[in-house]
Design a protein around this motif. Structure first.
Motif, mmCIF file in Angstrom:
data_model
loop_
_atom_site.group_PDB
_atom_site.id
_atom_site.type_symbol
_atom_site.label_atom_id
_atom_site.label_comp_id
_atom_site.label_asym_id
_atom_site.label_seq_id
_atom_site.Cartn_x
_atom_site.Cartn_y
_atom_site.Cartn_z
ATOM 1 N N VAL A 1 1.288 9.639 1.916
ATOM 2 C CA VAL A 1 0.983 8.218 2.083
ATOM 3 C C VAL A 1 1.264 7.769 3.512
ATOM 4 C CG1 VAL A 1 1.558 5.891 1.300
ATOM 5 C CG2 VAL A 1 1.431 7.759 -0.341
ATOM 6 N N VAL A 2 2.395 8.198 4.066
ATOM 7 C CA VAL A 2 2.769 7.795 5.436
ATOM 8 C C VAL A 2 1.696 8.226 6.423
ATOM 9 C CG1 VAL A 2 4.360 8.314 7.330
ATOM 10 C CG2 VAL A 2 5.254 7.676 5.091
ATOM 11 N N GLY B 1 17.970 12.124 -10.991
ATOM 12 C CA GLY B 1 19.292 12.283 -10.425
ATOM 13 C C GLY B 1 19.228 12.068 -8.935
ATOM 14 N N GLY B 2 19.996 12.906 -8.181
ATOM 15 C CA GLY B 2 20.011 12.740 -6.734
ATOM 16 C C GLY B 2 18.923 13.514 -6.022
ATOM 17 N N LEU B 3 18.019 14.143 -6.760
ATOM 18 C CA LEU B 3 16.990 14.947 -6.129
ATOM 19 C C LEU B 3 15.969 14.068 -5.436
ATOM 20 C CD1 LEU B 3 16.362 17.472 -9.009
ATOM 21 C CD2 LEU B 3 17.360 17.998 -6.808
ATOM 22 N N GLU B 4 15.628 14.415 -4.215
ATOM 23 C CA GLU B 4 14.618 13.665 -3.473
ATOM 24 C C GLU B 4 13.271 14.333 -3.700
ATOM 25 O OE1 GLU B 4 15.583 13.047 0.556
ATOM 26 O OE2 GLU B 4 17.461 12.038 0.082
ATOM 27 N N LEU B 5 12.666 14.040 -4.842
ATOM 28 C CA LEU B 5 11.439 14.709 -5.220
ATOM 29 C C LEU B 5 10.207 13.953 -4.761
ATOM 30 C CD1 LEU B 5 12.455 15.826 -8.796
ATOM 31 C CD2 LEU B 5 12.566 17.106 -6.674
ATOM 32 N N GLY B 6 10.365 12.791 -4.128
ATOM 33 C CA GLY B 6 9.216 12.014 -3.706
ATOM 34 C C GLY B 6 8.824 12.248 -2.272
ATOM 35 N N SER B 7 9.465 13.211 -1.591
ATOM 36 C CA SER B 7 9.226 13.362 -0.167
ATOM 37 C C SER B 7 7.795 13.804 0.139
ATOM 38 C CB SER B 7 10.215 14.360 0.428
ATOM 39 O OG SER B 7 10.067 15.624 -0.192
ATOM 40 N N GLY B 8 7.238 14.697 -0.668
ATOM 41 C CA GLY B 8 5.880 15.154 -0.419
ATOM 42 C C GLY B 8 4.871 14.040 -0.530
ATOM 43 N N ALA B 9 4.962 13.247 -1.597
ATOM 44 C CA ALA B 9 4.056 12.114 -1.774
ATOM 45 C C ALA B 9 4.249 11.096 -0.668
ATOM 46 C CB ALA B 9 4.282 11.461 -3.140
ATOM 47 N N ARG B 10 5.493 10.885 -0.245
ATOM 48 C CA ARG B 10 5.754 9.936 0.840
ATOM 49 C C ARG B 10 5.063 10.395 2.128
ATOM 50 N NH1 ARG B 10 5.941 6.049 1.333
ATOM 51 N NH2 ARG B 10 7.440 5.684 2.983
ATOM 52 N N HIS B 11 5.122 11.691 2.433
ATOM 53 C CA HIS B 11 4.485 12.197 3.647
ATOM 54 C C HIS B 11 2.972 12.006 3.593
ATOM 55 C CE1 HIS B 11 8.145 13.620 5.293
ATOM 56 N NE2 HIS B 11 8.312 14.638 4.477
ATOM 57 N N VAL C 1 0.836 -1.206 0.000
ATOM 58 C CA VAL C 1 0.000 0.000 0.000
ATOM 59 C C VAL C 1 0.871 1.256 0.000
ATOM 60 C CG1 VAL C 1 -1.667 1.319 1.353
ATOM 61 C CG2 VAL C 1 -1.942 -1.155 1.116
ATOM 62 N N ASP C 2 1.947 1.223 0.769
ATOM 63 C CA ASP C 2 2.899 2.324 0.830
ATOM 64 C C ASP C 2 3.455 2.636 -0.564
ATOM 65 O OD1 ASP C 2 4.109 4.238 2.335
ATOM 66 O OD2 ASP C 2 5.401 2.895 3.461
ATOM 67 N N PHE C 3 3.883 1.595 -1.253
ATOM 68 C CA PHE C 3 4.483 1.747 -2.581
ATOM 69 C C PHE C 3 3.463 2.242 -3.599
ATOM 70 C CE2 PHE C 3 5.252 -0.183 -6.765
ATOM 71 C CZ PHE C 3 6.460 0.413 -7.096
ATOM 72 N N MET C 4 2.296 1.572 -3.641
ATOM 73 C CA MET C 4 1.279 1.934 -4.636
ATOM 74 C C MET C 4 0.734 3.331 -4.373
ATOM 75 S SD MET C 4 -0.753 -1.702 -5.027
ATOM 76 C CE MET C 4 -1.870 -1.021 -6.251
ATOM 77 N N GLY C 5 0.560 3.683 -3.096
ATOM 78 C CA GLY C 5 0.077 5.018 -2.772
ATOM 79 C C GLY C 5 1.053 6.098 -3.183
#
Length: 402
Positions: A248-249, A236-246, A137-141
């Motif tokens: 879903v988390v 690249g090295g940009l952490e652009l998934g942090s918003g979506a991760r927050h 669910v974490d991954f798909m979300g």
């Protein structure tokens, strides 16, 4: 003499077994049998429990949401990181010591039939299944929200060239020319992350601005621009998934917390023993406050709109009191030793344990303790580890009473 002695010995063996079996049958068919049982006193204590747990949960979840407008309680402050570490320890101990132990006790109860419940370690199995499903669910979300934000960002960029939209609906300029003293991309947090998800951040930073011999901890920067021209892309090295991760988390964590909050609320509500309820009031109030703090921090980091954040906070705060109300309503007819009640309680406790352990380890502890900010701040490391162990230790010690 020999046959008589043998017959007498066999009688003494059979009688205790028969008495044990009959007492076990009585226990399994009866509701609560407790020397401390007092229905009227228990009812008053349940009202106190509803008020205490509601206030504790509401205060815990509200502090990070209100504090995001206060400097010392913002999600990028050291105080918040340390408090969140304490809350993560509480959630981890809740999963391992309380929920998994409760599920094991219920599914190993002698009132359950020997097959299949004593033939396989179901509590650990259900916890493992819940953790794996939570991972899925974490991954798909995360994938879903990243694609959604890509589409929104593309639509926004068509209307307003040079500007992109962040997950919480806040328009954040991304193109920044050099000249800042700290060489940070606009929109970068103090922790090093950027709240821009699933988009190509066209930051006008060149490679030389990040390769001047500075240590890896300068500015806590996690951005590595791999192109000599002015465009750093998301692969690249940009952490652009942090918003979506927050996003879903926060939602998955609320699901895990709510599922076990209902269980513990009903468990308190069906009890008619003041001796059982009194320690539960203090334990669950402590527990709900710090679970609420961790959830409120995740909601704050996800940058939900005020309406959505309020709904999630209220849903969390009301869950355990609602569970207590349900338990109180069915207490007169509820048999906690019935097969259905034990199996339901054992499975739900085990599933909740898997969800909480996964969320505590992966999305709370690992996300903060393996971050660049933590590795670059020795004092924050010491304080955070102390708070983590303190939270886990205090919550574990509450298992003596509840």
């Amino acid at each position: 003499m020999g046959p008589l002695f043998t017959a007498t010995e066999s009688i003494f063996q059979i009688v205790p077994e028969t008495m044990a079996a009959s007492s076990s049958t009585i226990l399994c068919n009866a509701s609560e049998s407790d020397l401390c049982r007092d229905d009227s006193a228990a009812f008053l204590l349940k009202l106190v429990a509803i008020a205490s747990i509601l206030l504790a949960g509401a205060a815990g979840v509200a502090i990070p949401l209100i504090g995001r407008n206060r400097r010392f309680l913002q999600t990028d402050s050291s105080l918040f990181v340390a408090a969140k570490a304490f809350a993560a320890g509480v959630i981890l101990a809740t999963g391992f010591v309380h929920m998994l132990a409760g599920g094991t006790e219920a599914l190993n109860n002698p009132c359950l039939p020997e097959f299949p419940w004593s033939k396989f370690p179901f509590p650990g199995f259900f916890a493992m299944v819940a953790a794996l499903i939570t991972l899925l669910v974490d991954f798909m979300g995360t994938q879903y929200y990243e694609r959604k934000q890509e589409r929104e960002a593309a639509h926004q960029s068509d209307e307003q060239p040079g500007r992109e939209q962040s997950p919480g609906g806040i328009v954040v300029p991304v193109v920044v020319e050099g000249g800042n003293d700290d060489d940070k991309v606009f929109g970068e947090e103090a922790s090093g992350g950027i709240h821009i998800v699933g988009i190509h951040a066209h930051a006008a930073h060149h490679t030389h601005s990040h390769s001047q011999g500075h240590g890896s901890c300068d500015g806590h920067q996690k951005i590595e621009i791999g192109h000599a021209h002015g465009h750093g892309h998301s692969h690249g090295g940009l952490e652009l998934g942090s918003g979506a991760r927050h996003v879903v988390v926060s939602q998955v964590l609320e699901l895990g917390i709510v599922s076990h909050s209902i269980i513990i609320g009903i468990s308190l509500g069906v009890s008619q023993s003041p001796c059982t309820i009194r320690p539960l009031i203090a334990a669950l109030s402590f527990h709900q406050f710090f679970e609420g703090f961790a959830l409120g921090g995740c909601i704050s980091q996800a940058q939900f709109k005020n309406k959505s954040a309020t709904i999630m906070a209220c849903f969390f705060a009301l869950t355990t009191p609602i569970g207590i109300g349900i338990g109180t309503a069915v207490a007169s007819s509820f048999n906690s030793h019935s097969v259905g009640a034990l199996v339901t309680e054992g499975i739900l406790d085990s599933l909740s344990a898997g969800i909480l352990v996964y969320m505590a380890l992966v999305d709370l502890i690992a996300a903060d303790f393996l971050s660049k900010r933590m590795s670059c701040n020795f004092r924050l490391q010491i304080v955070s580890y102390m708070m983590l162990f303190l939270g886990a230790g205090l919550m574990s010690s509450l298992a003596i009473w509840a």
